[in-house]
Scaffold this motif. Sequence first.
Motif, short mmCIF file in Angstrom:
data_model
loop_
_atom_site.label_atom_id
_atom_site.label_comp_id
_atom_site.label_asym_id
_atom_site.label_seq_id
_atom_site.Cartn_x
_atom_site.Cartn_y
_atom_site.Cartn_z
N ALA A 91 29.40 -20.39 -8.86
CA ALA A 91 30.22 -19.61 -8.07
C ALA A 91 31.07 -19.35 -7.60
CB ALA A 91 30.12 -20.80 -6.86
N PRO A 92 31.59 -17.86 -7.45
CA PRO A 92 32.98 -17.65 -7.07
C PRO A 92 33.66 -18.50 -7.02
CG PRO A 92 30.82 -15.78 -6.04
CD PRO A 92 30.33 -17.33 -6.54
N GLY A 93 35.15 -18.07 -7.68
CA GLY A 93 36.42 -19.18 -7.27
C GLY A 93 37.62 -18.74 -8.22
N GLU A 94 38.36 -19.01 -7.74
CA GLU A 94 39.63 -18.96 -8.56
C GLU A 94 39.85 -20.51 -10.06
OE1 GLU A 94 43.12 -17.66 -6.89
OE2 GLU A 94 42.76 -17.67 -4.63
N TRP A 95 40.31 -19.94 -11.19
CA TRP A 95 40.16 -20.47 -11.85
C TRP A 95 41.46 -20.60 -12.87
CZ3 TRP A 95 35.01 -22.88 -13.11
CH2 TRP A 95 33.98 -22.16 -12.24
N ILE A 96 41.58 -21.99 -13.58
CA ILE A 96 43.19 -21.96 -14.44
C ILE A 96 43.25 -22.70 -15.36
CG2 ILE A 96 43.88 -23.79 -13.57
CD1 ILE A 96 46.30 -23.16 -13.35
N ALA A 97 44.05 -21.92 -16.46
CA ALA A 97 43.99 -23.25 -17.97
C ALA A 97 45.71 -22.80 -18.38
CB ALA A 97 43.06 -22.55 -19.12
N ALA A 98 46.06 -24.03 -18.31
CA ALA A 98 47.53 -23.37 -17.62
C ALA A 98 48.52 -25.17 -17.89
CB ALA A 98 48.25 -22.97 -17.49
N GLY A 99 49.20 -25.25 -18.61
CA GLY A 99 50.41 -26.24 -18.56
C GLY A 99 50.73 -27.36 -19.70
N TYR A 100 50.78 -26.93 -20.57
CA TYR A 100 50.73 -27.15 -22.30
C TYR A 100 51.42 -27.70 -22.82
CZ TYR A 100 46.87 -23.38 -22.14
OH TYR A 100 45.86 -23.22 -21.76
N THR A 101 52.58 -28.37 -21.51
CA THR A 101 54.13 -28.80 -21.75
C THR A 101 54.77 -28.65 -23.64
OG1 THR A 101 52.90 -30.48 -20.30
CG2 THR A 101 55.05 -31.00 -21.79
N GLY A 102 54.61 -27.09 -23.89
CA GLY A 102 54.81 -27.21 -25.31
C GLY A 102 53.97 -27.49 -26.21
N GLU A 103 52.97 -27.45 -26.34
CA GLU A 103 51.91 -27.66 -27.18
C GLU A 103 50.89 -26.71 -26.76
OE1 GLU A 103 52.72 -29.76 -29.51
OE2 GLU A 103 53.69 -30.93 -29.18
N GLY A 104 51.29 -25.75 -26.61
CA GLY A 104 49.56 -24.98 -26.80
C GLY A 104 48.97 -24.32 -27.76
N MET A 105 49.69 -24.50 -28.76
CA MET A 105 48.59 -23.84 -29.82
C MET A 105 47.76 -25.06 -30.30
SD MET A 105 49.75 -21.43 -30.24
CE MET A 105 48.57 -20.57 -31.88
N VAL A 106 48.01 -26.25 -29.93
CA VAL A 106 46.88 -27.47 -29.96
C VAL A 106 46.02 -27.68 -28.28
CG1 VAL A 106 47.58 -28.81 -32.72
CG2 VAL A 106 48.51 -28.89 -29.57
N HIS A 107 46.29 -27.02 -27.48
CA HIS A 107 45.35 -27.31 -26.34
C HIS A 107 44.65 -26.12 -25.79
CE1 HIS A 107 48.29 -30.88 -25.91
NE2 HIS A 107 47.10 -31.39 -25.79
N ALA A 108 45.43 -24.98 -26.26
CA ALA A 108 45.71 -23.71 -25.77
C ALA A 108 43.75 -22.95 -25.41
CB ALA A 108 46.28 -23.01 -25.43
N TRP A 109 43.90 -23.03 -27.01
CA TRP A 109 42.51 -22.02 -27.94
C TRP A 109 41.15 -22.86 -26.70
CZ3 TRP A 109 41.49 -17.61 -29.45
CH2 TRP A 109 40.38 -17.07 -29.18
N LEU A 110 40.87 -24.63 -27.69
CA LEU A 110 39.88 -24.99 -26.69
C LEU A 110 39.92 -24.83 -25.45
CD1 LEU A 110 39.50 -27.54 -29.60
CD2 LEU A 110 37.45 -25.36 -29.07
N SER A 111 41.28 -25.10 -24.11
CA SER A 111 41.15 -25.15 -22.64
C SER A 111 40.99 -24.62 -22.51
CB SER A 111 42.40 -25.28 -22.59
OG SER A 111 42.97 -26.51 -22.88
N GLY A 112 40.31 -22.41 -22.86
CA GLY A 112 40.33 -21.29 -22.60
C GLY A 112 38.95 -21.43 -22.75
N LYS A 113 38.45 -21.75 -24.16
CA LYS A 113 37.09 -21.84 -24.09
C LYS A 113 36.13 -22.65 -23.28
CE LYS A 113 33.86 -23.08 -28.24
NZ LYS A 113 33.54 -22.98 -29.76
N ALA A 114 36.84 -23.74 -23.14
CA ALA A 114 35.76 -25.33 -22.21
C ALA A 114 36.27 -23.85 -20.66
CB ALA A 114 36.50 -25.85 -22.26
N LEU A 115 37.16 -23.61 -20.56
CA LEU A 115 37.01 -22.79 -19.13
C LEU A 115 36.10 -21.57 -18.86
CD1 LEU A 115 38.79 -22.63 -15.99
CD2 LEU A 115 39.91 -20.97 -17.48
N ALA A 116 35.35 -21.18 -19.90
CA ALA A 116 34.73 -19.96 -19.50
C ALA A 116 33.35 -20.27 -19.40
CB ALA A 116 34.99 -19.25 -21.24
N GLY A 117 33.30 -21.64 -20.15
CA GLY A 117 32.39 -22.45 -19.84
C GLY A 117 31.81 -22.83 -19.09
#
Length: 543
Positions: free
Chosen positions: A475-501
Amino acid sequence: MGNAISLFRLALADFIQTLRGYQVLRDRVQLSPGLPVDGPTRSFWMYPPSPIAKHCSEIPDYADFVVIGSGITGTSVARRLLEGCRAAGWNGARVLMLEARDACSGATGRNGGHISPPLYHDWAALQKQYGDVTAQQLIKFRLAHLQELRRVAEEEGILDKSQWRAVDLVDVYYDRRSFDRAKVKLSKYQQGLPFEASHHRVYEAAEVLETFHLADDVMGCIVSGAGAIHPYKFVTGILSNLLVRHPDNFFLCTNTPCVSVSAPSSSTRYYTVTTPRGTIHTPHVIHATNGWCAHLLESMRAKIVPVRGNMSAQRPGRSFPPTTTPHSYVFYPPSEGFDYLTQLPNGGRELMLGAAFMQPAGYDEVGNADDRVYNKSIVARLGGMLPRYFGEKNWGAEAQPTDDDDDDEDSRGVEWNQGRIKAMWSGILGASVDLMPWVGRLPKSVSGRPEPPVSSSPRMTVTHAQENEMFFGAAPGEWIAAGYTGEGMVHAWLSGKALAGMILGTEKEDGLSEWFPEALRVTHARWRAAKLETAAARVSAEF
């Protein structure tokens, strides 16, 4: 007695100053980070600029998905959305990516290039807060990024260009108490996750000097497996490929900031996304802006806080050992905080040294979203630390710029500094006050805006006996993937992939329950509980 009174006055003054500093900090984190500023410091990673650095597609009036931010998170989301739509047979999907400045000019294009997940450091705290099962899942989620980024780079044909490489991560301790405490943490990690911890090795002082050529006052090291990458080339390489593979479906608009998101109204059932170049209607808005997310999401102020990090690219000394290249380092000096280092594998083999924001001089960086300048005291400290960490003898005389050292500069027309520090810059990361990334659908109590009706969901045409239209995705909405606290390279890619799912409605098919930690998902209860004071108490308890 007079001396004692003077000392008391100094202590009292320091206490009062600390209280004032806390009040200033608490007030500062409540402010909007604003939009990314013009004229940011020049990141060494971002030269030469990618051919798509200033790419600007024609902005459509309508997009099925609007992704705000062109860093590693936004790129992961866009890639998975485009793949998912094509796999479902929907060839008419429109994915629009908005970027306030040049492509990948935020934290991703300004970080340290490490793929170094914090493991034993966090295990006991994660276990205490979340229990064994969730703590294990969080650790495995971080570890998964090592091979996931390699897999993506191979699929995109940019493995060499992105400089992905496996390295040994060397945690270096110069204080006996800190080293002993780290070994206790490692022991607990080995008990909790014996397979994952089997790659960790402890080196005492004598072994360290012989193996890693560090300064002779080092207390010891803990070594584990990790990775390193050229973050800017990785992301811009993928974005370039997406533009080629999906010319009718993917729209990248750089230097096009999103200035507002408006709720559905009597005149439109969609969100209205406003930019200086026009407005877009969409059923889905994805916030991938990390430290800047609270500009459009007022309720995320003091939940995800912008923090300015400081980085440098340095020429190695003439006696610098060649054994350093396959290693990344995290240095823990006797004072608070830490510094992190990796060496580039080619060209001038620059040493990429950054400072953690916990350094005593770094408190002014918290709540600071201005990357037009860097913290001079922190960078001055970085400029003097490498001979200290490796030892003056191992460092040797200062290197001078050579044709080989700057072999790319003739073509890119950039003049770097001539001394040890070749370049200095800053970047804005997003620190989560509960120390976990925020991934998922934003409740309207958090976004502050009602969602569009289900009838505004993207539609795809399905052909069976006859053509029919059906709603596509969540369903429509707003979504977020953020707040990695300096550890984006070990959180961001799969967080984005999960969010897209989640957005595609393919959580079950993607097996999210098997690899995505539910502790990262956005909920109203989590939002209410996340407080700066709670984070401060948790961090203090670890020391």
